[in-house]
Design a protein around this motif. Structure first.
Motif, short mmCIF file in Angstrom:
data_model
loop_
_atom_site.label_atom_id
_atom_site.label_comp_id
_atom_site.label_asym_id
_atom_site.label_seq_id
_atom_site.Cartn_x
_atom_site.Cartn_y
_atom_site.Cartn_z
N ILE A 45 46.04 45.55 34.53
CA ILE A 45 45.81 44.16 34.17
C ILE A 45 44.98 43.44 35.23
O ILE A 45 45.32 43.47 36.40
CB ILE A 45 47.15 43.44 34.02
CG1 ILE A 45 48.03 44.20 33.02
CG2 ILE A 45 46.93 42.01 33.55
CD1 ILE A 45 49.42 43.62 32.96
N PRO A 46 43.89 42.84 34.83
CA PRO A 46 43.04 42.10 35.77
C PRO A 46 43.67 40.79 36.17
O PRO A 46 43.11 39.73 35.95
CB PRO A 46 41.75 41.89 34.97
CG PRO A 46 42.20 41.85 33.54
CD PRO A 46 43.39 42.78 33.45
N CYS A 47 44.81 40.85 36.77
CA CYS A 47 45.53 39.62 37.12
C CYS A 47 44.72 38.75 38.07
O CYS A 47 44.96 37.57 38.19
CB CYS A 47 46.87 39.97 37.73
SG CYS A 47 46.89 41.50 38.62
N GLU A 99 42.62 37.59 49.75
CA GLU A 99 41.39 38.31 50.10
C GLU A 99 41.09 39.39 49.07
O GLU A 99 39.96 39.55 48.64
CB GLU A 99 41.56 38.95 51.47
CG GLU A 99 41.73 37.90 52.55
CD GLU A 99 41.86 38.56 53.91
OE1 GLU A 99 41.63 39.76 53.99
OE2 GLU A 99 42.18 37.85 54.87
N GLU A 100 42.13 40.11 48.70
CA GLU A 100 41.95 41.17 47.73
C GLU A 100 41.54 40.59 46.39
O GLU A 100 40.65 41.09 45.71
CB GLU A 100 43.26 41.95 47.60
CG GLU A 100 43.10 43.17 46.73
CD GLU A 100 42.12 44.15 47.35
OE1 GLU A 100 42.10 44.26 48.59
OE2 GLU A 100 41.35 44.77 46.61
N GLN A 101 42.20 39.51 46.02
CA GLN A 101 41.88 38.88 44.75
C GLN A 101 40.43 38.40 44.74
O GLN A 101 39.69 38.61 43.79
CB GLN A 101 42.81 37.69 44.54
CG GLN A 101 42.63 37.08 43.16
CD GLN A 101 43.66 36.01 42.88
OE1 GLN A 101 44.39 35.59 43.77
NE2 GLN A 101 43.74 35.58 41.64
N PHE A 117 38.04 30.45 48.47
CA PHE A 117 39.15 30.75 47.58
C PHE A 117 39.15 29.88 46.34
O PHE A 117 40.18 29.57 45.78
CB PHE A 117 40.47 30.61 48.34
CG PHE A 117 40.58 31.58 49.47
CD1 PHE A 117 40.62 32.94 49.22
CD2 PHE A 117 40.61 31.14 50.78
CE1 PHE A 117 40.71 33.85 50.27
CE2 PHE A 117 40.70 32.04 51.83
CZ PHE A 117 40.75 33.40 51.57
N THR A 118 37.96 29.46 45.95
CA THR A 118 37.87 28.64 44.74
C THR A 118 36.77 29.16 43.82
O THR A 118 35.63 29.33 44.25
CB THR A 118 37.56 27.18 45.12
OG1 THR A 118 38.55 26.71 46.03
CG2 THR A 118 37.58 26.30 43.89
#
Length: 113
Positions: free
Chosen positions: A57-59, A79-81, A96-97
């Motif tokens: 799942i591409p959460c 960071e991973e996201q 982070f936006t």
DNA sequence: ACGTTGACTCCTA
DNA sequence: CTAGGAGCCAACG
């Protein structure tokens, strides 16, 4: 155990299925997902993903209403996201936006009807 | 049934 | 931007 417990638990299944349907380069907000799936609270969406965090799942394509990444994303954190989103060619406004103006996946209730 | 927790959202200051 | 409070609802002990 789980012996496969992918048991189709209602909430789980709906959220998972929807998140998996998000196209590459697009992102979704918890509120939108909740609303579209008929859930009553955006927390349910986050809860569902957190409890499963299945790599199928591409959460990482699910972000907050402002496009900000979740502060507690598993599998590595923000960071991973962010990295995953960059791989998905997702436009960023800041570290982070996400640029929802371009990357927001607008849900269609009746595609093609 | 109850209390706590939680990847949310909204409000005010 | 941060900090605090309220509303929201499902899962878990």
């Amino acid at each position: 155990m789980k012996t496969n417990s992918q048991n189709n638990q209602p909430t789980f299944n709906k959220v998972r299925d929807f998140v998996k349907s998000i196209p590459r380069g697009k992102v979704c907000t918890y509120g939108q997902v909740a609303s579209h799936l008929g859930l009553k609270s955006p927390r349910i969406v986050g809860w569902a993903l957190r409890g499963n965090q299945d790599k199928n799942i591409p959460c990482h394509r699910v972000v907050q209403k402002e496009g900000t990444l979740s502060p507690s994303f598993s599998l590595g954190g923000r960071e991973e996201q962010k990295k995953r989103l960059l791989i998905d060619d997702t436009p960023f406004l800041s570290e982070f936006t996400v640029d929802l103006s371009k990357a927001l996946y607008q849900i269609k209730k009746n595609p093609q009807t």
